[in-house]
Design a protein around this motif. Structure first.
Motif, PDB file in Angstrom:
ATOM      1  N   TYR A 243       0.820  -1.213   0.000  1.00  0.00           N
ATOM      2  CA  TYR A 243       0.000   0.000   0.000  1.00  0.00           C
ATOM      3  C   TYR A 243       0.853   1.262   0.000  1.00  0.00           C
ATOM      4  CZ  TYR A 243      -4.426   2.420   0.630  1.00  0.00           C
ATOM      5  OH  TYR A 243      -5.540   3.206   0.439  1.00  0.00           O
ATOM      6  N   ILE A 244       2.095   1.147   0.461  1.00  0.00           N
ATOM      7  CA  ILE A 244       3.022   2.273   0.300  1.00  0.00           C
ATOM      8  C   ILE A 244       3.192   2.577  -1.183  1.00  0.00           C
ATOM      9  CG2 ILE A 244       5.428   3.001   0.552  1.00  0.00           C
ATOM     10  CD1 ILE A 244       5.543   1.455   3.161  1.00  0.00           C
ATOM     11  N   GLY A 245       3.276   1.505  -1.980  1.00  0.00           N
ATOM     12  CA  GLY A 245       3.485   1.682  -3.416  1.00  0.00           C
ATOM     13  C   GLY A 245       2.283   2.231  -4.139  1.00  0.00           C
ATOM     14  N   THR A 246       1.076   1.919  -3.678  1.00  0.00           N
ATOM     15  CA  THR A 246      -0.123   2.389  -4.379  1.00  0.00           C
ATOM     16  C   THR A 246      -0.628   3.705  -3.789  1.00  0.00           C
ATOM     17  OG1 THR A 246      -1.520   0.949  -2.995  1.00  0.00           O
ATOM     18  CG2 THR A 246      -0.779   0.089  -5.118  1.00  0.00           C
ATOM     19  N   GLY A 252       1.477  11.075  -2.287  1.00  0.00           N
ATOM     20  CA  GLY A 252       2.754  11.777  -2.413  1.00  0.00           C
ATOM     21  C   GLY A 252       2.831  12.597  -3.678  1.00  0.00           C
ATOM     22  N   TYR A 253       2.408  12.018  -4.800  1.00  0.00           N
ATOM     23  CA  TYR A 253       2.403  12.754  -6.061  1.00  0.00           C
ATOM     24  C   TYR A 253       1.392  13.902  -6.027  1.00  0.00           C
ATOM     25  CZ  TYR A 253       5.136   8.858  -7.980  1.00  0.00           C
ATOM     26  OH  TYR A 253       6.097   7.909  -8.223  1.00  0.00           O
ATOM     27  N   VAL A 393       2.552   6.882   4.850  1.00  0.00           N
ATOM     28  CA  VAL A 393       3.955   7.270   5.041  1.00  0.00           C
ATOM     29  C   VAL A 393       4.657   7.390   3.691  1.00  0.00           C
ATOM     30  CG1 VAL A 393       6.164   6.533   6.024  1.00  0.00           C
ATOM     31  CG2 VAL A 393       4.062   6.273   7.344  1.00  0.00           C
ATOM     32  N   GLY A 394       4.180   6.619   2.693  1.00  0.00           N
ATOM     33  CA  GLY A 394       4.749   6.720   1.361  1.00  0.00           C
ATOM     34  C   GLY A 394       4.654   8.128   0.805  1.00  0.00           C
ATOM     35  N   GLY A 395       3.582   8.834   1.155  1.00  0.00           N
ATOM     36  CA  GLY A 395       3.451  10.219   0.703  1.00  0.00           C
ATOM     37  C   GLY A 395       4.555  11.092   1.256  1.00  0.00           C
ATOM     38  N   LEU A 396       4.907  10.865   2.517  1.00  0.00           N
ATOM     39  CA  LEU A 396       6.015  11.599   3.126  1.00  0.00           C
ATOM     40  C   LEU A 396       7.332  11.257   2.429  1.00  0.00           C
ATOM     41  CD1 LEU A 396       7.393  13.223   5.462  1.00  0.00           C
ATOM     42  CD2 LEU A 396       7.471  11.049   6.709  1.00  0.00           C
ATOM     43  N   LEU A 397       7.555   9.963   2.201  1.00  0.00           N
ATOM     44  CA  LEU A 397       8.823   9.537   1.607  1.00  0.00           C
ATOM     45  C   LEU A 397       9.005  10.103   0.202  1.00  0.00           C
ATOM     46  CD1 LEU A 397       8.866   5.802   2.771  1.00  0.00           C
ATOM     47  CD2 LEU A 397      10.062   7.758   3.784  1.00  0.00           C
ATOM     48  N   ILE A 398       7.925  10.145  -0.566  1.00  0.00           N
ATOM     49  CA  ILE A 398       8.022  10.689  -1.925  1.00  0.00           C
ATOM     50  C   ILE A 398       8.414  12.165  -1.892  1.00  0.00           C
ATOM     51  CG2 ILE A 398       6.526  11.476  -3.820  1.00  0.00           C
ATOM     52  CD1 ILE A 398       5.353   8.692  -3.911  1.00  0.00           C
TER      53      ILE A 398
END
Length: 456
Positions: A243-246, A252-253, A393-398
């Motif tokens: 779900y980080i990837g999706t 994030g984008y 968290v993926g949004g933060l990482l991006i």
């Protein structure tokens, strides 16, 4: 604080959506009413969560913020929203889905009013960061909304229902960006306060609608035990990673697109705003399609091909960046939004499917059908909250990747290369865990479903 009494006008004592007679007689109507109000409330929550991705477009040189400062600013609500998703998930069972929707919607007033006060040149960066952090409450709404709606619908309809709920909520990202575009193009970049005057009444409507028309399900036990139990299951970690990837990519984008266009292709705020909403709009609108495809094909298969497509889209962005081609870059970036939207729907459909299969195995072993299915719903609701939190968290990482990439090279290519590697890993994990040996598992599941039907 003690849990509220499970009685009263807005509490439903008996709820069994997998019973077709119950579903057709009353369940469908009640579930749909709660779904539509949930979508509206979550929609506003997403708008407030991503508010700063629009406000940075109003921040000209007079604000004294660098590109790195702005990437940090839009990263902040993403981080806070991710952490809030766990307690928001637990709150549904503790206070009731309807009750918590009222509270969580009302909380959106705080960051909206504060943003209206501080949004002016001369405000220190730390003040902007503090208000943006408070805006993270909008990110928590997603987890509580999805957990609540998951309990209302039968297994066969969860993919579509969760897809609609999430997609309608995700549209809040595009909506706030469209409103920002209209404000910038009509009133100019010096009138961000118009955004707040528009959204405060909408928040009030969301609060009132939830209070008057939503319901609490008394049968939804406290999720504390379910949360602890689900963390012992390896699928919790795999699904959270995917779900980080999706979703992590989508959010994030959504935060970063406008800033990337401004800093890599020298777009003005108006020129950036004219494009940024398109990706978020398409990614949100197509999310129910991901759930629908997962219902009819297989969630893991849809997710697998989604990651392959996202890797291809990332390659397009890298090529376009090196060639300084705005048109090709925009095409590749919007493709990433669309594919992440499909993946959002398919991955969330995979979650209840995992525990439904476990319930069928328990039924085959002798556990009562209704008990096994209710347990599966509780676990899937808990994992939806966990995966939603980790995915955010993926949004933060991006955004941090873009921040470091632009600080080091003045462009986004290094960040895109890291995204490409990550999507490749997600592809391999999806295949290895959920598709390798899928034929044998499908035959076993078919046998278990037949036994469950015979014992119903």
């Amino acid at each position: 604080m003690s849990a509220p009494t499970r009685s009263g006008k807005r509490w439903i004592e008996h709820w069994d959506p997998d019973d077709e007679t119950f579903w057709e007689n009353s369940g469908r109507r009640i579930a749909r009413r709660n779904l539509w109000i949930s979508i509206f409330s979550e929609h506003i929550g997403f708008s407030i969560w991503t508010l700063w991705s629009v406000l940075v477009l109003f921040m000209g040189p007079e604000y004294g913020l660098s590109a790195a400062d702005k990437f940090l600013l839009v990263s902040t609500p993403s981080l806070v929203g991710a952490f809030l998703r766990i307690p928001y998930t637990l709150a549904v069972a503790r206070f009731g889905g309807r009750n918590w929707t009222v509270v969580s919607a009302a909380l959106l007033l705080i960051p909206t009013i504060l943003a209206g006060i501080v949004m002016q040149p001369g405000t220190p960066l730390w003040v902007f960061l503090l208000v943006a952090a408070i805006g993270g409450v909008g990110g928590g709404n997603f987890a509580s909304s999805m957990t609540n709606i998951n309990s209302f619908f039968p297994e066969r309809l969860k993919g579509a229902a969760l897809g609609l709920n999430a997609g309608g909520g995700n549209l809040g990202v595009a909506a706030i960006q469209v409103v920002g575009l209209v404000v910038i193009s009509t009133a100019g970049p010096n009138a961000p306060q118009i955004l707040f005057f528009l959204y405060i009444p909408l928040i009030v409507v969301a609060v009132a609608s939830a209070a008057l028309y939503m319901d609490n399900l008394a049968g939804v036990s406290r999720e504390g035990n379910a949360m602890r139990e689900v963390l012992k299951d390896r699928h919790s970690y795999v699904m959270s990673f995917l779900y980080i990837g999706t979703f992590g990519s989508f959010i994030g984008y959504s935060f970063a697109f406008g800033l990337v266009l401004q800093n890599q292709f020298d777009r003005t705020p108006l020129q950036a705003a004219q494009v940024t909403f398109v990706g978020a709009l398409l990614g949100s609108a197509i999310r129910p399609v991901g759930g629908w495809l997962a219902d009819r094909i297989n969630g893991a298969s849809v997710t697998l091909w989604t990651f392959l497509g996202m890797a291809a889209g990332t390659v397009v962005c890298i090529v376009a960046s090196n060639a300084d081609s705005l048109a090709l870059f925009t095409t590749g970036f919007i493709a990433l939004f669309v594919l992440s939207g499909i993946g959002n729907g398919s991955t969330y459909k995979m979650i209840p499917g995992i525990f439904h299969r476990q319930a069928l195995e328990a039924i085959e072993a002798g556990e009562p059908r209704q008990q096994a299915l209710a347990h599966a719903r509780r676990l899937s609701g808990a994992l939806i909250g966990v995966a939603g939190a980790v995915g955010a968290v993926g949004g933060l990482l991006i955004n941090l990747a873009f921040r470091e990439s632009f600080a080091a090279t003045g462009g986004g290519v290094p960040a895109f290369v890291s995204f490409l590697v990550f999507y490749g890993v997600c592809f391999v994990v999806t295949w290895a865990v959920y598709l390798r040996g899928a034929g044998a598992r499908a035959a076993r599941a078919k046998k278990q479903a037949a036994l469950a039907g015979a014992g119903a």
